[in-house]
Design an enzyme around this catalytic site. Structure first.
Site, PDB file in Angstrom:
ATOM      1  N   ASP A  86     -11.867  -9.033   5.129  1.00 25.88           N
ATOM      2  CA  ASP A  86     -13.152  -9.062   4.418  1.00 25.88           C
ATOM      3  C   ASP A  86     -13.742 -10.469   4.458  1.00 25.88           C
ATOM      4  O   ASP A  86     -14.930 -10.653   4.691  1.00 25.88           O
ATOM      5  CB  ASP A  86     -12.972  -8.661   2.939  1.00 25.88           C
ATOM      6  CG  ASP A  86     -13.321  -7.199   2.695  1.00 25.88           C
ATOM      7  OD1 ASP A  86     -13.132  -6.384   3.620  1.00 25.88           O
ATOM      8  OD2 ASP A  86     -13.779  -6.866   1.590  1.00 25.88           O
ATOM      9  N   TYR A 117       0.823  -1.211   0.000  1.00 23.81           N
ATOM     10  CA  TYR A 117       0.000   0.000   0.000  1.00 23.81           C
ATOM     11  C   TYR A 117       0.857   1.261   0.000  1.00 23.81           C
ATOM     12  O   TYR A 117       0.414   2.313  -0.436  1.00 23.81           O
ATOM     13  CB  TYR A 117      -0.896   0.050   1.241  1.00 23.81           C
ATOM     14  CG  TYR A 117      -2.165  -0.747   1.125  1.00 23.81           C
ATOM     15  CD1 TYR A 117      -2.131  -2.137   1.064  1.00 23.81           C
ATOM     16  CD2 TYR A 117      -3.404  -0.110   1.090  1.00 23.81           C
ATOM     17  CE1 TYR A 117      -3.300  -2.867   0.977  1.00 23.81           C
ATOM     18  CE2 TYR A 117      -4.572  -0.841   1.007  1.00 23.81           C
ATOM     19  CZ  TYR A 117      -4.510  -2.209   0.955  1.00 23.81           C
ATOM     20  OH  TYR A 117      -5.682  -2.927   0.870  1.00 23.81           O
ATOM     21  N   ASP A 167      -6.045  -7.018   4.568  1.00 27.46           N
ATOM     22  CA  ASP A 167      -7.196  -6.417   3.879  1.00 27.46           C
ATOM     23  C   ASP A 167      -8.108  -7.521   3.364  1.00 27.46           C
ATOM     24  O   ASP A 167      -9.318  -7.514   3.595  1.00 27.46           O
ATOM     25  CB  ASP A 167      -6.682  -5.555   2.710  1.00 27.46           C
ATOM     26  CG  ASP A 167      -7.814  -4.952   1.906  1.00 27.46           C
ATOM     27  OD1 ASP A 167      -8.775  -4.456   2.531  1.00 27.46           O
ATOM     28  OD2 ASP A 167      -7.754  -4.987   0.663  1.00 27.46           O
ATOM     29  N   LYS A 208       3.426 -15.308   3.115  1.00 31.10           N
ATOM     30  CA  LYS A 208       3.616 -16.089   1.888  1.00 31.10           C
ATOM     31  C   LYS A 208       5.119 -16.336   1.790  1.00 31.10           C
ATOM     32  O   LYS A 208       5.795 -15.926   0.841  1.00 31.10           O
ATOM     33  CB  LYS A 208       3.053 -15.301   0.682  1.00 31.10           C
ATOM     34  CG  LYS A 208       3.014 -16.058  -0.618  1.00 31.10           C
ATOM     35  CD  LYS A 208       1.945 -17.132  -0.687  1.00 31.10           C
ATOM     36  CE  LYS A 208       2.030 -17.901  -1.986  1.00 31.10           C
ATOM     37  NZ  LYS A 208       1.113 -19.074  -2.022  1.00 31.10           N
ATOM     38  N   ASP A 253      -2.717 -18.234   1.198  1.00 32.09           N
ATOM     39  CA  ASP A 253      -3.719 -18.966   0.406  1.00 32.09           C
ATOM     40  C   ASP A 253      -4.375 -20.049   1.251  1.00 32.09           C
ATOM     41  O   ASP A 253      -5.598 -20.231   1.243  1.00 32.09           O
ATOM     42  CB  ASP A 253      -3.096 -19.544  -0.884  1.00 32.09           C
ATOM     43  CG  ASP A 253      -1.793 -20.301  -0.645  1.00 32.09           C
ATOM     44  OD1 ASP A 253      -1.208 -20.205   0.453  1.00 32.09           O
ATOM     45  OD2 ASP A 253      -1.343 -21.005  -1.587  1.00 32.09           O
TER      46      ASP A 253
HETATM   47  C1  IPM Z   1     -10.197  -1.317   3.968  1.00 32.33           C
HETATM   48  C2  IPM Z   1     -10.438  -0.834   2.575  1.00 32.33           C
HETATM   49  C3  IPM Z   1      -9.288   0.062   2.174  1.00 32.33           C
HETATM   50  C4  IPM Z   1      -8.034  -0.775   2.185  1.00 32.33           C
HETATM   51  C5  IPM Z   1      -9.455   0.763   0.841  1.00 32.33           C
HETATM   52  C6  IPM Z   1     -10.758   1.513   0.739  1.00 32.33           C
HETATM   53  C7  IPM Z   1      -8.294   1.678   0.558  1.00 32.33           C
HETATM   54  O1  IPM Z   1     -10.595  -1.909   1.713  1.00 32.33           O
HETATM   55  O2  IPM Z   1     -10.128  -0.477   4.884  1.00 32.33           O
HETATM   56  O3  IPM Z   1     -10.083  -2.529   4.156  1.00 32.33           O
HETATM   57  O4  IPM Z   1      -7.744  -1.474   1.204  1.00 32.33           O
HETATM   58  O5  IPM Z   1      -7.329  -0.734   3.187  1.00 32.33           O
HETATM   59 MG    MG Z   2     -10.632  -3.786   2.675  1.00 33.00          MG
END
Ligand code: IPM
Ligand code: MG
Length: 352
Positions: free
Chosen positions: A247, A142, A243, A187, A219
C-alpha cells in the site's frame, strides 16, 4: 489459444472496472486470434446478499476449474459489522488459500504521464519509480490460529521453512529478470518467523549468485520507501508486511487506480486483481478508473498464458491513451481530458 476465465466482479466498483477489462480482453482475442471465454461467480458482499456466505463453494470450484481468475474488488460498509468469518474479505482469503496462490506480485510504477500525482519531491523520485513487491500470500498471521475470549484476543504468525523458501525463490527469480537487486524485509530483531525467514534467504541466495541481496527490518523499510524509494527494485516479504508495504509503495507512485496485481502458485495458474479496493461511494457512477484492472488482464496474459506480445500491447495501449491526455477523475489534472470508466475502457480497446 483457447482459455476459460473465471470472473469475480465482487462489490462496489468491481462490476464497473471488470466490465472494461473484459472489453479489452475481448479486443485482444479478436486482434490476436485467441478465444477467451468467461464464467461469472459471486464473492464478497454480493455473495453474502444472495446466498449468505462470502465465498460460495460454487465460486471456489468454478475458479479452480478455470485457466485463471479475474477479480474486481470485495467489501463495503454494508457488511462491515458482520462477524469476521462472514466479512467479504473472507472471500479473498478463501480464494487465495483455497487455490494455493502463495506468490503475490505487486508492481508499483510511477507513470511518467502522471508524474505530477506523485506525492514525493522530484529530487527523490528522479527519473521515476518501478519496483515490485513480492508478497507471501497464504501464510503468516492471515492464516495462523486466532481466537478471542472476552477481553483478550490473539493471532498467530507461523511459517514453515518450505513456505518461506518457495516465495523467496520467486523473489530471486523475479530479481534475476529485473535489476538483480533483492531486498528481503523482515523483523528478525524480534520475531522467530523472521529469524527463520532470514536464515532461509541466506541459504537460498547461494543459488542466485548474480543477485545482490539486502535485508531490512520492516520499520526501516517503511521509512526508506519514502526517504529513498529508488534504492529498491524487488522487495520480498511475508504476508502482513507485504500488505502494508505494498500500500505504501502504491501510494508513493500517486497512482493507486493504475496498479494491477497477480497472485500465483507454482504452475501458471493465477488470480489477477487491481490493488485498490471496492470504493463503494463511487460505484455504478461511471467514475472509477478501470486501468488497474485492465493492466491486471495484461499480467494474466503474461504470467498465466505466456502471451507477452499481447500483454505488451495492452500496456502500450494504456500508455498511448494517457499520452493522448485522457484521464479518469482520480488521475485528472488541469488541462487534461476527463473521461468516465466506460470511455476509458473504449479508448484503450480502440488504441489496441
Ligand atoms: C489486500 C487487502 C486484503 C489483504 C484485505 C482486503 C483482506 O488489503 O489485498 O492487500 O489484507 O490482503
Ligand atoms: Mg492491502
Amino acid at each position: 489459444m483457447k482459455k476459460h476465465i473465471a470472473v469475480v466482479a465482487g462489490d462496489g466498483i468491481g462490476p464497473d472496472i471488470v466490465g472494461e477489462a473484459l472489453k479489452v480482453l475481448a479486443k485482444v482475442g479478436e486482434k490476436f486470434g485467441h478465444s477467451f471465454t468467461t464464467s461469472s461467480y459471486l464473492a464478497g458482499g454480493a455473495a453474502l446478499d444472495s446466498v449468505g456466505v462470502p465465498l460460495p463453494e460454487e465460486t471456489l470450484k468454478g475458479c479452480q476449474a478455470s485457466d485463471s481468475v479475474l477479480l474486481g474488488a470485495v467489501g463495503g460498509p454494508k457488511w462491515d459489522t458482520l462477524a469476521s468469518n462472514l466479512r467479504p474479505e473472507k472471500a479473498l482469503l478463501g480464494l487465495r488459500g483455497g487455490m494455493g496462490l502463495f506468490c503475490n506480485l505487486r508492481p508499483a510504477i510511477l507513470y511518467k504521464q502522471l508524474a505530477g500525482a506523485c506525492p514525493l519531491k522530484n529530487e527523490i523520485v528522479g527519473e521515476g519509480l518501478d519496483l515490485m513487491v513480492v508478497r507471501e500470500l497464504t501464510g503468516g498471521i492471515y492464516f495462523g490460529q486466532r481466537g478471542r475470549e472476552d477481553d483478550s484476543a490473539y493471532d498467530t504468525m507461523a511459517y514453515s521453512r518450505a513456505e518461506i523458501e518457495r516465495i523467496v525463490r520467486k523473489g530471486f527469480e523475479i530479481a534475476q529478470k529485473r535489476s538483480k537487486r533483492l531486498c528481503s524485509v523482515d523483523k528478525a530483531n524480534i520475531l522467530n518467523t523472521s529469524q527463520l525467514w532470514r536464515e532461509v534467504v541466506k541459504q537460498v541466495e547461494v543459488d542466485y549468485p548474480d543477485v545482490q541481496v539486502s535485508h531490512l527490518y520492516v520499520d526501516n523499510a517503511a521509512m526508506q520507501l519514502v526517504r529513498n524509494p529508488r534504492q529498491f527494485d524487488v522487495i520480498v516479504t511475508e504476508n502482513m508486511f507485504g500488505d502494508i508495504l505494498s500500500d505504501e509503495a502504491s501510494q508513493i507512485t500517486g497512482s493507486i487506480g493504475m496498479l494491477p496485481s497477480a497472485s500465483l502458485r507454482e504452475d501458471s495458474f493465477g488470480m489477477y486483481e487491481p490493488i485498490h479496493g471496492s470504493a463503494p461511494d463511487i460505484a455504478g457512477k461511471n467514475i472509477a478508473n478501470p486501468i488497474a484492472t485492465i493492466l491486471s488482464v495484461a499480467m494474466m496474459l503474461r504470467y498465466s498464458f505466456a502471451l507477452a506480445t499481447e500483454a505488451d500491447a495492452i500496456e502500450q495501449a494504456v500508455s498511448k491513451v494517457l499520452d493522448m491526455g485522457y484521464r479518469t477523475s482520480d488521475i485528472y489534472t488541469e488541462g487534461m481530458k476527463k473521461v468516465g470508466t466506460n470511455e476509458m475502457g473504449d479508448l484503450i480497446a480502440q488504441a489496441l
